[in-house]
Design a protein around this motif. Sequence first.
Motif, PDB file in Angstrom:
ATOM      1  N   TYR A 164      -1.439   4.675   1.629  1.00 34.97           N
ATOM      2  CA  TYR A 164      -1.056   6.028   2.042  1.00 34.97           C
ATOM      3  C   TYR A 164      -2.214   6.957   1.701  1.00 34.97           C
ATOM      4  CZ  TYR A 164       1.982  10.198   2.389  1.00 34.97           C
ATOM      5  OH  TYR A 164       2.573  11.396   2.756  1.00 34.97           O
ATOM      6  N   TYR A 165      -2.662   7.755   2.675  1.00 31.40           N
ATOM      7  CA  TYR A 165      -3.767   8.671   2.405  1.00 31.40           C
ATOM      8  C   TYR A 165      -3.799   9.765   3.463  1.00 31.40           C
ATOM      9  CZ  TYR A 165      -6.261   6.059   6.075  1.00 31.40           C
ATOM     10  OH  TYR A 165      -6.632   5.469   7.255  1.00 31.40           O
ATOM     11  N   PRO A 175       2.158   4.080  -9.459  1.00 27.89           N
ATOM     12  CA  PRO A 175       1.437   5.017  -8.582  1.00 27.89           C
ATOM     13  C   PRO A 175      -0.068   4.809  -8.668  1.00 27.89           C
ATOM     14  CG  PRO A 175       3.071   6.148  -9.941  1.00 27.89           C
ATOM     15  CD  PRO A 175       2.942   4.759 -10.489  1.00 27.89           C
ATOM     16  N   SER A 176      -0.753   5.227  -7.621  1.00 30.32           N
ATOM     17  CA  SER A 176      -2.212   5.120  -7.604  1.00 30.32           C
ATOM     18  C   SER A 176      -2.801   6.298  -6.847  1.00 30.32           C
ATOM     19  CB  SER A 176      -2.654   3.803  -6.942  1.00 30.32           C
ATOM     20  OG  SER A 176      -2.159   3.705  -5.622  1.00 30.32           O
ATOM     21  N   LEU A 204     -10.839   5.158  -9.312  1.00 31.69           N
ATOM     22  CA  LEU A 204     -10.927   4.348  -8.114  1.00 31.69           C
ATOM     23  C   LEU A 204      -9.604   4.449  -7.362  1.00 31.69           C
ATOM     24  CD1 LEU A 204     -13.336   3.124  -9.769  1.00 31.69           C
ATOM     25  CD2 LEU A 204     -12.776   0.931  -8.704  1.00 31.69           C
ATOM     26  N   PRO A 205      -9.640   4.796  -6.079  1.00 30.97           N
ATOM     27  CA  PRO A 205      -8.381   4.922  -5.333  1.00 30.97           C
ATOM     28  C   PRO A 205      -7.653   3.595  -5.176  1.00 30.97           C
ATOM     29  CG  PRO A 205     -10.196   6.040  -4.221  1.00 30.97           C
ATOM     30  CD  PRO A 205     -10.799   5.188  -5.295  1.00 30.97           C
ATOM     31  N   PHE A 206      -6.341   3.703  -5.037  1.00 30.32           N
ATOM     32  CA  PHE A 206      -5.467   2.570  -4.738  1.00 30.32           C
ATOM     33  C   PHE A 206      -5.528   1.467  -5.797  1.00 30.32           C
ATOM     34  CE2 PHE A 206      -7.002   4.414  -0.695  1.00 30.32           C
ATOM     35  CZ  PHE A 206      -5.838   5.050  -0.318  1.00 30.32           C
ATOM     36  N   TYR A 222      -1.036  11.194  -5.466  1.00 27.74           N
ATOM     37  CA  TYR A 222      -0.750   9.789  -5.723  1.00 27.74           C
ATOM     38  C   TYR A 222       0.114   9.170  -4.637  1.00 27.74           C
ATOM     39  CZ  TYR A 222      -2.503  10.589 -10.442  1.00 27.74           C
ATOM     40  OH  TYR A 222      -3.304  10.888 -11.512  1.00 27.74           O
ATOM     41  N   GLN A 223      -0.152   7.884  -4.437  1.00 30.09           N
ATOM     42  CA  GLN A 223       0.778   7.069  -3.663  1.00 30.09           C
ATOM     43  C   GLN A 223       1.892   6.649  -4.606  1.00 30.09           C
ATOM     44  OE1 GLN A 223      -0.699   3.857  -1.007  1.00 30.09           O
ATOM     45  NE2 GLN A 223       0.470   2.481  -2.326  1.00 30.09           N
TER      46      GLN A 223
END
Length: 806
Positions: A771-772, A701-702, A671-673, A728-729
């Motif tokens: 961030y993406y 980080p994610s 799952l993002p973020f 990753y962010q």
Amino acid sequence: MSPMIRNNIKKPLKSSTIVLSAAFMLMLDSYSMAAVADAKTISKTKKNNEIVKLKEIKKNYQKLLVGEKNIASAMSIISSEDIKSASSSQSIYSILKQTPSVNEYQQNIGPGTPVLSIRGVRMSQLAQTLNGIPIQSLQYGGQGALLNYNIGSPVSLGQIEGIHVYPGVAPPDRNGFATVGGTIAYTAKTPSKDRYVDIFSKIGSFSTDNYGAELNTGVIPHTGGLRILTRISRTTTDGYIQNTPTQYRNFLFSADKPYDHGLSNISAIVIYNRGSGKIITEPLPVAQLDEYGLYYNYPLSEASNTEVNNYITAILGDSTYINSHIVVGAHLFYIGKSGTSSVYTNPNYINSTYPYQVNYAAPYFAYGPIGGPTNPNSGFSYNPSSIFGSYTAGEAAGIISSSSHTIGLAPKINIFYPHNDITIGGLVASESGTTSEYVYGTLNMPEISGYNALIDGNKSHRDVYSGYIQDKINILSDRLHIQPGITITGASSSLFVPQNIYGSPGYPYRLGNYDKVILPYLGVSYDFSKNLIAYASYGKDARFAPISNYTVSASGNVATTNAPGPETVNAYEAGLRFVNKRLYVNFDGYLQDMNGAFSFYNNQLTGVTQYLNIGKERTEGFELSGKYLANKELTVFGNASYTRAIYLNNFAAEVTPFGQQYGYAFSGDPLPFVPSWLANLGISYMRGPMSWKVWGSYTGPSTTTYDLPEDETLPALQDATVPFVGHYQNGYFLLNATASYKFPIHQFGMQWLKVTLSMDNILNNRYYTHYYRGVKQYGFLPVDQPYYVGFPGIPRFIEAGFTARF
């Protein structure tokens, strides 16, 4: 029930009916420090040894803030001291990040566009309660969503005295309405027995000003114990992002009246909050932030999104002592919300050649040739081209207006036996909402049905009927605690659409649906010793589909409704908890499987939109938290959590916590973020008039997202937002501190003057909270090349303030 409370009840106090009754009052909510204080007050006329017993209960639980030791679920507490020490940059959402598995960010000072997740579960899937009453939308989910109610909140930090966070599925009497990931329970501030007037003010970075007053009557003579608290405050800020000025106005009225010799009481709460200001609907391109500065934003003449939101909450409660075995209570409540979002984009940016998406909201990827002679059967007579010279110029502005009204009743009965604590409760509530949307070339627009109304007063309604029963069975010399429970909830929903500008299936039409869920819960805890408790639990919970997910059947038969069923979660957790007078440690592991996750799919080739619930997700991890009282003055506290959140199948998903409307998830992707690691560590000191606290917060980080390019092999998924596996962010660390000193002053009617200093992000770290990689869209299709966008976190924030007590 807490063993500390239970043991003191069981001991043969000398025929003290009033003190025994007071202890039962404590059982109504073993987490409420106010309840403990009230019980202490009730026992004032009793013997000294009886007063001491209740004082010890209060002392141990207030200092360690662990609530009920043998509750069979994980839980965290934000104390009244944590709330009082928060700066104006914080909100009821951001302060939750001090607890395990909670990630939150927002784009302004105070409650501005909050984005919240607990164990990877997003805000729209979480329950929020105030004194046990649901304050999130019964129709749509958590506060704050895509393009509405993003400024302000139903309650503010100054209006509450505590927060309990129950991740996963809590026991039925703690669990909120319609959640698949956790409950955030706020406790409203109540009047104390001390009479005072507080005048307060704070001045902080980014032209942030906060001021107000709080009046507490104490016990009003000749009223039988009536106490009243009122509080009013105002906060204004320029915001740390350019061109995002915001202001908040908050009002609280709280009254408490004991009766029946203090064994029962009636309470009333009225809260009115208002938030207004500018927000950003689209994170800015990193290239622009590199060129103009990390906190750059387009001038308001080029792009703007203004929100004005009003929230009103009224709760009338009663708790009545019947006898030593039964206490009954109920809350009658009303919740009203109204909001307006006004968005504008300079037409020069509404084209396929400008490389960046300037404003997500207006126009929504360029509406195109709607209205006028190109769409004669839509009932939409406004012709953007004829008035403003082009469809682009004539669709540069939009206004969305919405309102909702909820009324409900939440009864509750507590039954106490030597080995059983039985709770029976329920919720009967009804929420009605109205939404309209208009488009024009300027914000100074007419709002006329049949002329420029994209949405012409859609009306939604949901009735909720819920009941639960739970028991806590205490056996084996009060060491084994078994807590079975079950909740049954039904929801009857309807949606009336008076107009459809696209002409099919025609208008007006009405959609309706009824759903019911049966939700079991079982918790077990065992006291290995006085201080060491092991626990485990299983719970099932469900969230009903947002009414906006209701659509007309594919055949076009307006009498048939397509409505997704509820999404559900099966949550398992187990842990160990150690509690004594100086140390609290909790360690737990959990597994949460979500089935039937809501799915939104818009086939851009056929124009067909579908809402289903076919998704499967899993979150699992562990949490560690603790607090150590080194001595009377010094406390060390901290927590750490690990979360692994993945998709278990392929489906069209909302892949961002904020509620991205169009995306796709692939089985096995994270799952993002959702940061894998979150942690907090700090130290606090309090001695006499001086107190201070220093703590650090780490967000790991994610995984981020990106938009799929046009692909002949997957044409239906072009432009879908998907997890960007392996990209990753970056994580970030924030160091924060707060300090206060109270000067005794006995002049001009003043008792003392407290001076405070708060510093958030002391090291002034520069970081992104979101961030993406995105791509500009025009006419609902991607154009130009992908680029990275980001939303920066708050820089160093410094605030000084004072509170004068009279």
